[in-house]
Design a protein around this motif. Structure first.
Motif, short mmCIF file in Angstrom:
data_model
loop_
_atom_site.label_atom_id
_atom_site.label_comp_id
_atom_site.label_asym_id
_atom_site.label_seq_id
_atom_site.Cartn_x
_atom_site.Cartn_y
_atom_site.Cartn_z
N VAL A 68 0.86 -1.19 0.00
CA VAL A 68 0.00 0.00 0.00
C VAL A 68 0.90 1.24 0.00
O VAL A 68 2.12 1.15 0.08
N SER A 69 0.27 2.40 -0.05
CA SER A 69 1.04 3.64 -0.01
C SER A 69 1.29 4.06 1.44
O SER A 69 0.49 3.74 2.33
N PRO A 70 2.38 4.80 1.71
CA PRO A 70 2.61 5.31 3.06
C PRO A 70 1.44 6.17 3.55
O PRO A 70 1.12 6.16 4.75
N ALA A 71 0.80 6.89 2.63
CA ALA A 71 -0.34 7.73 3.02
C ALA A 71 -1.48 6.89 3.58
O ALA A 71 -2.19 7.32 4.51
N LEU A 72 -1.66 5.69 3.03
CA LEU A 72 -2.73 4.83 3.52
C LEU A 72 -2.41 4.30 4.92
O LEU A 72 -3.32 4.13 5.74
N VAL A 73 -1.14 4.05 5.18
CA VAL A 73 -0.73 3.63 6.52
C VAL A 73 -1.09 4.72 7.53
O VAL A 73 -1.67 4.45 8.59
N VAL A 74 -0.75 5.96 7.20
CA VAL A 74 -1.05 7.09 8.07
C VAL A 74 -2.56 7.27 8.22
O VAL A 74 -3.07 7.57 9.30
N HIS A 75 -3.29 7.05 7.14
CA HIS A 75 -4.75 7.19 7.17
C HIS A 75 -5.37 6.22 8.17
O HIS A 75 -6.28 6.58 8.93
N HIS A 76 -4.87 4.99 8.19
CA HIS A 76 -5.46 3.97 9.05
C HIS A 76 -4.95 4.04 10.49
O HIS A 76 -5.72 3.79 11.44
N PHE A 77 -3.67 4.38 10.68
CA PHE A 77 -3.08 4.27 12.01
C PHE A 77 -2.53 5.58 12.56
O PHE A 77 -2.14 5.64 13.72
N GLY A 78 -2.46 6.62 11.74
CA GLY A 78 -2.02 7.92 12.21
C GLY A 78 -0.53 8.11 12.24
O GLY A 78 -0.01 9.12 11.76
N SER A 79 0.21 7.14 12.76
CA SER A 79 1.65 7.25 12.89
C SER A 79 2.24 5.86 13.17
O SER A 79 1.50 4.89 13.37
N LYS A 80 3.56 5.81 13.23
CA LYS A 80 4.19 4.54 13.59
C LYS A 80 3.86 4.16 15.03
O LYS A 80 3.71 2.98 15.34
N GLU A 81 3.74 5.16 15.90
CA GLU A 81 3.35 4.88 17.28
C GLU A 81 1.94 4.30 17.34
O GLU A 81 1.66 3.42 18.15
N GLY A 82 1.07 4.78 16.47
CA GLY A 82 -0.27 4.22 16.39
C GLY A 82 -0.25 2.77 15.96
O GLY A 82 -1.02 1.94 16.46
N LEU A 83 0.65 2.45 15.04
CA LEU A 83 0.82 1.06 14.60
C LEU A 83 1.34 0.19 15.73
O LEU A 83 0.88 -0.94 15.93
N ARG A 84 2.33 0.70 16.46
CA ARG A 84 2.88 -0.07 17.57
C ARG A 84 1.80 -0.35 18.61
O ARG A 84 1.68 -1.47 19.12
N ALA A 85 0.98 0.67 18.91
CA ALA A 85 -0.10 0.50 19.87
C ALA A 85 -1.11 -0.54 19.39
O ALA A 85 -1.63 -1.34 20.18
N ALA A 86 -1.37 -0.54 18.09
CA ALA A 86 -2.30 -1.53 17.53
C ALA A 86 -1.72 -2.94 17.65
O ALA A 86 -2.44 -3.90 17.93
N CYS A 87 -0.41 -3.07 17.43
CA CYS A 87 0.24 -4.37 17.58
C CYS A 87 0.16 -4.84 19.03
O CYS A 87 -0.12 -6.02 19.30
N ASP A 88 0.41 -3.93 19.98
CA ASP A 88 0.30 -4.28 21.39
C ASP A 88 -1.11 -4.75 21.73
O ASP A 88 -1.30 -5.74 22.45
N HIS A 89 -2.09 -4.03 21.22
CA HIS A 89 -3.49 -4.39 21.48
C HIS A 89 -3.79 -5.78 20.92
O HIS A 89 -4.49 -6.58 21.57
N TYR A 90 -3.26 -6.08 19.76
CA TYR A 90 -3.48 -7.40 19.15
C TYR A 90 -2.85 -8.49 20.00
O TYR A 90 -3.46 -9.55 20.24
N VAL A 91 -1.62 -8.25 20.49
CA VAL A 91 -0.94 -9.24 21.32
C VAL A 91 -1.75 -9.49 22.59
O VAL A 91 -1.95 -10.65 22.99
#
Length: 209
Positions: A40-63
């Motif tokens: 996907v595009s980097p813009a789509l990553v930001v659209h869904h998760f806001g930032s890399k920290e948002g992605l990390r938080a989502a990974c923690d939540h999944y774990v």
């Protein structure tokens, strides 16, 4: 974060982040790299998760969600195929946890604390239902239980060498060492109470019992 075979863009991004964070560490992975792996595009990553920290938080939540399990659909331990599938699906999670705890961030500390709390509740439920022994210090047991189970992740390089396996996080290796762990937890190691008595004696001598 894995869902059906036809993954949504958000799920593909989450899976890519989980795998890259686990193999390289959060600080060494860019949004651009995650986007490339997810297709996907980097813009789509930001659209869904806001930032890399948002992605990390989502990974923690999944774990944490995997640790908690689904109370409405618990794992049937008699269904060996289901258990094997669960362990295989958790392979990226094991890598993620290993990297997170080695990195030693505040987020990793918070993740560990939450895993301990969740595990304490699970052990208490087991004790209430009769398939877990009661504990004199339930919180200490939960913390040690989690630490003991996660130790192979922190000592992965050494354990891989001793067990002569190329990849400790692979499901086949996990089944090997975790089966031994479950056997130790179920049947114990010591055949009498001399070690326990020695520890109690030392504590009594120091006035802590």
């Amino acid at each position: 974060m894995r869902s059906d075979s036809d993954l949504t863009a958000r799920a593909r991004i989450g899976n890519a982040a989980l795998e890259l964070f686990g193999s390289e560490g959060v600080n060494r992975v860019s949004i651009r790299a995650i986007a490339a792996k997810a297709g996907v595009s980097p813009a789509l990553v930001v659209h869904h998760f806001g930032s890399k920290e948002g992605l990390r938080a989502a990974c923690d939540h999944y774990v944490i969600s995997l640790v908690r399990g689904d109370p409405d659909d618990p794992v049937d331990l008699a269904d060996t195929s289901g258990l094997a599938a669960m362990l295989e699906a958790a392979e990226p999670v094991r890598r993620y946890l290993a990297r997170a705890f080695l990195d030693g961030t505040e987020q990793a500390a918070a993740l560990f604390d939450e895993i301990v709390e969740t595990t304490a509740a699970w052990l208490q439920q087991g004790s209430d239902e009769g398939w877990v022994r009661p504990a004199a210090d339930a919180r200490a047991r939960a913390a040690l239980y989690v630490t003991w189970l996660l130790a192979p992740l922190a000592f992965g390089e050494h354990l891989s060498r001793v067990l002569d396996v190329a990849d400790l996080h692979h499901t086949d290796a996990t089944l090997r060492y975790s089966r031994t762990a479950v056997d130790m937890l179920t049947h114990g190691v010591f055949s009498d109470e001399r070690m326990l008595s020695a520890w109690d004696g030392a504590a009594t001598k120091r006035g802590t019992r």
